[in-house]
Design a protein around this motif. Structure first.
Motif, PDB file in Angstrom:
ATOM      1  N   ARG A  96       0.833  -1.209   0.000  1.00 41.99           N
ATOM      2  CA  ARG A  96       0.000   0.000   0.000  1.00 41.99           C
ATOM      3  C   ARG A  96       0.870   1.262   0.000  1.00 41.99           C
ATOM      4  NH1 ARG A  96      -4.067   1.773   4.756  1.00 41.99           N
ATOM      5  NH2 ARG A  96      -5.280   3.297   3.597  1.00 41.99           N
ATOM      6  N   ALA A  97       1.954   1.254   0.746  1.00 40.02           N
ATOM      7  CA  ALA A  97       2.853   2.418   0.785  1.00 40.02           C
ATOM      8  C   ALA A  97       3.511   2.624  -0.576  1.00 40.02           C
ATOM      9  CB  ALA A  97       3.908   2.237   1.872  1.00 40.02           C
ATOM     10  N   VAL A  98       4.022   1.546  -1.152  1.00 43.81           N
ATOM     11  CA  VAL A  98       4.746   1.659  -2.429  1.00 43.81           C
ATOM     12  C   VAL A  98       3.802   1.975  -3.585  1.00 43.81           C
ATOM     13  CG1 VAL A  98       6.141   0.389  -4.115  1.00 43.81           C
ATOM     14  CG2 VAL A  98       6.656   0.202  -1.679  1.00 43.81           C
ATOM     15  N   HIS A  99       2.677   1.306  -3.648  1.00 50.26           N
ATOM     16  CA  HIS A  99       1.760   1.489  -4.775  1.00 50.26           C
ATOM     17  C   HIS A  99       0.837   2.696  -4.629  1.00 50.26           C
ATOM     18  CE1 HIS A  99       1.932  -2.871  -6.504  1.00 50.26           C
ATOM     19  NE2 HIS A  99       2.976  -2.144  -6.833  1.00 50.26           N
ATOM     20  N   ASP A 100       0.385   2.988  -3.418  1.00 49.64           N
ATOM     21  CA  ASP A 100      -0.637   4.022  -3.235  1.00 49.64           C
ATOM     22  C   ASP A 100      -0.157   5.249  -2.473  1.00 49.64           C
ATOM     23  OD1 ASP A 100      -2.453   2.280  -4.487  1.00 49.64           O
ATOM     24  OD2 ASP A 100      -2.951   1.333  -2.578  1.00 49.64           O
ATOM     25  N   GLY A 101       1.032   5.174  -1.857  1.00 51.14           N
ATOM     26  CA  GLY A 101       1.529   6.313  -1.098  1.00 51.14           C
ATOM     27  C   GLY A 101       0.772   6.539   0.195  1.00 51.14           C
ATOM     28  N   ILE A 102       0.281   5.452   0.804  1.00 53.19           N
ATOM     29  CA  ILE A 102      -0.477   5.553   2.050  1.00 53.19           C
ATOM     30  C   ILE A 102       0.245   4.747   3.125  1.00 53.19           C
ATOM     31  CG2 ILE A 102      -2.689   5.118   3.186  1.00 53.19           C
ATOM     32  CD1 ILE A 102      -3.994   5.320   0.402  1.00 53.19           C
ATOM     33  N   SER A 103       0.471   5.381   4.256  1.00 50.76           N
ATOM     34  CA  SER A 103       1.203   4.745   5.354  1.00 50.76           C
ATOM     35  C   SER A 103       0.328   3.710   6.064  1.00 50.76           C
ATOM     36  CB  SER A 103       1.639   5.797   6.366  1.00 50.76           C
ATOM     37  OG  SER A 103       0.536   6.191   7.158  1.00 50.76           O
ATOM     38  N   PRO A 104       0.943   2.850   6.879  1.00 52.73           N
ATOM     39  CA  PRO A 104       0.150   1.908   7.675  1.00 52.73           C
ATOM     40  C   PRO A 104      -0.817   2.614   8.627  1.00 52.73           C
ATOM     41  CG  PRO A 104       2.418   1.200   7.620  1.00 52.73           C
ATOM     42  CD  PRO A 104       2.372   2.569   6.991  1.00 52.73           C
ATOM     43  N   GLU A 105      -0.517   3.872   8.979  1.00 49.42           N
ATOM     44  CA  GLU A 105      -1.401   4.656   9.847  1.00 49.42           C
ATOM     45  C   GLU A 105      -2.474   5.376   9.032  1.00 49.42           C
ATOM     46  OE1 GLU A 105       2.051   5.148   9.919  1.00 49.42           O
ATOM     47  OE2 GLU A 105       2.321   3.714  11.539  1.00 49.42           O
ATOM     48  N   TYR A 133       5.513   7.344  -5.448  1.00 45.32           N
ATOM     49  CA  TYR A 133       4.572   6.234  -5.558  1.00 45.32           C
ATOM     50  C   TYR A 133       3.746   6.308  -6.839  1.00 45.32           C
ATOM     51  CZ  TYR A 133       1.429   9.729  -3.565  1.00 45.32           C
ATOM     52  OH  TYR A 133       0.721  10.866  -3.327  1.00 45.32           O
ATOM     53  N   LEU A 134       3.653   7.504  -7.420  1.00 48.11           N
ATOM     54  CA  LEU A 134       2.924   7.627  -8.689  1.00 48.11           C
ATOM     55  C   LEU A 134       3.575   6.784  -9.784  1.00 48.11           C
ATOM     56  CD1 LEU A 134       2.334  11.470  -8.578  1.00 48.11           C
ATOM     57  CD2 LEU A 134       0.662   9.672  -8.130  1.00 48.11           C
ATOM     58  N   TYR A 135       4.879   6.563  -9.649  1.00 49.25           N
ATOM     59  CA  TYR A 135       5.608   5.724 -10.605  1.00 49.25           C
ATOM     60  C   TYR A 135       5.798   4.316 -10.048  1.00 49.25           C
ATOM     61  CZ  TYR A 135       6.414  10.284 -12.550  1.00 49.25           C
ATOM     62  OH  TYR A 135       6.222  11.534 -13.053  1.00 49.25           O
ATOM     63  N   PHE A 136       5.964   4.232  -8.738  1.00 53.35           N
ATOM     64  CA  PHE A 136       6.192   2.924  -8.126  1.00 53.35           C
ATOM     65  C   PHE A 136       4.964   2.030  -8.216  1.00 53.35           C
ATOM     66  CE2 PHE A 136       9.752   4.400  -5.014  1.00 53.35           C
ATOM     67  CZ  PHE A 136      10.590   4.591  -6.097  1.00 53.35           C
ATOM     68  N   ASN A 137       3.800   2.602  -8.493  1.00 58.29           N
ATOM     69  CA  ASN A 137       2.619   1.749  -8.606  1.00 58.29           C
ATOM     70  C   ASN A 137       2.684   0.851  -9.841  1.00 58.29           C
ATOM     71  OD1 ASN A 137       1.847   3.346 -10.773  1.00 58.29           O
ATOM     72  ND2 ASN A 137       0.231   4.393  -9.645  1.00 58.29           N
ATOM     73  N   GLN A 138       3.689   1.069 -10.694  1.00 63.17           N
ATOM     74  CA  GLN A 138       3.881   0.221 -11.865  1.00 63.17           C
ATOM     75  C   GLN A 138       4.740  -1.012 -11.552  1.00 63.17           C
ATOM     76  OE1 GLN A 138       2.200   0.971 -14.771  1.00 63.17           O
ATOM     77  NE2 GLN A 138       1.342   2.520 -13.408  1.00 63.17           N
ATOM     78  N   ILE A 139       5.344  -1.034 -10.377  1.00 61.14           N
ATOM     79  CA  ILE A 139       6.150  -2.194  -9.975  1.00 61.14           C
ATOM     80  C   ILE A 139       5.201  -3.336  -9.648  1.00 61.14           C
ATOM     81  CG2 ILE A 139       7.828  -3.077  -8.300  1.00 61.14           C
ATOM     82  CD1 ILE A 139       8.684  -0.172  -7.802  1.00 61.14           C
TER      83      ILE A 139
END
Length: 191
Positions: free
Chosen positions: A133-142, A152-158
């Motif tokens: 979720r952090a890598v793909h969406d830029g949302i922390s566990p909190e 994360y806008l680019y990492f969501n392609q990983i």
């Protein structure tokens, strides 16, 4: 009657214009002040110090061949992504992936987080879903959103298997207990 109406209308327009101009001057002064202060705070991060962090030795004890292969794939991906560049300060003695690198933005200073497996200051308590979720969406566990300095806008392609390989690698580096400095963002980005 018509003349007084126009006069009253003109006064209101001029008053609103004055409020906008004064507000703009205050906001501009505040912005310039914050840029100067934040630039001074981050200069040390951008001054070449001749220190380049080394990749740490991995903890591969009690790992199966399959787990080691996953960790090695993660190491390759972390090196390709150059994660060490953003998650390590250039100060001598700084530990790899322990965070704290300052990023000067027009809106203030952001500091990179610790991504070692430390349970207090790093990602040691994160489960797989938290990491994805952090890598793909830029949302922390909190459940708060990361600033877009984290790409994360680019990492969501990983792919998810590649993200899990990265996590397997990061879980194998030595844990470093190092809290990152608080971000220093200007209003309204600091709420």
């Amino acid at each position: 009657m018509g003349f007084q109406y126009k006069n009253l209308f003109t006064r209101r327009v001029l008053a609103m214009l004055a409020v906008v101009v004064v507000g703009g001057l205050i906001f501009s002064s505040y912005t310039i002040y914050n840029l100067v202060i934040n630039t001074e705070k981050t200069m040390s991060s951008y001054i070449p110090q001749g220190h380049y962090p080394k990749y740490p030795k991995l903890n591969l004890k009690n790992k199966t061949r399959q787990q080691i292969a996953e960790i090695m794939r993660g190491e390759y991906l972390v090196k390709v992504g150059d994660c060490i560049a953003c998650h390590t300060t250039p100060a001598k003695g700084s530990k790899a992936f322990s965070g704290g690198l300052a990023f000067q933005t027009p809106f203030g200073v952001l500091y990179s987080p610790n991504i070692t497996p430390d349970k207090e200051t790093g990602i040691g308590k994160w489960n797989d879903a938290d990491f994805i979720r952090a890598v793909h969406d830029g949302i922390s566990p909190e459940s708060y959103y990361y600033y877009p300095a984290f790409p994360y806008l680019y990492f969501n392609q990983i792919t998810t298997p590649d993200v899990m390989a990265i996590k397997a690698y990061l879980d194998s580096v030595p844990a470093v207990n190092k809290k990152k400095p608080e971000n220093n963002m200007m209003f309204p980005f600091n709420w």
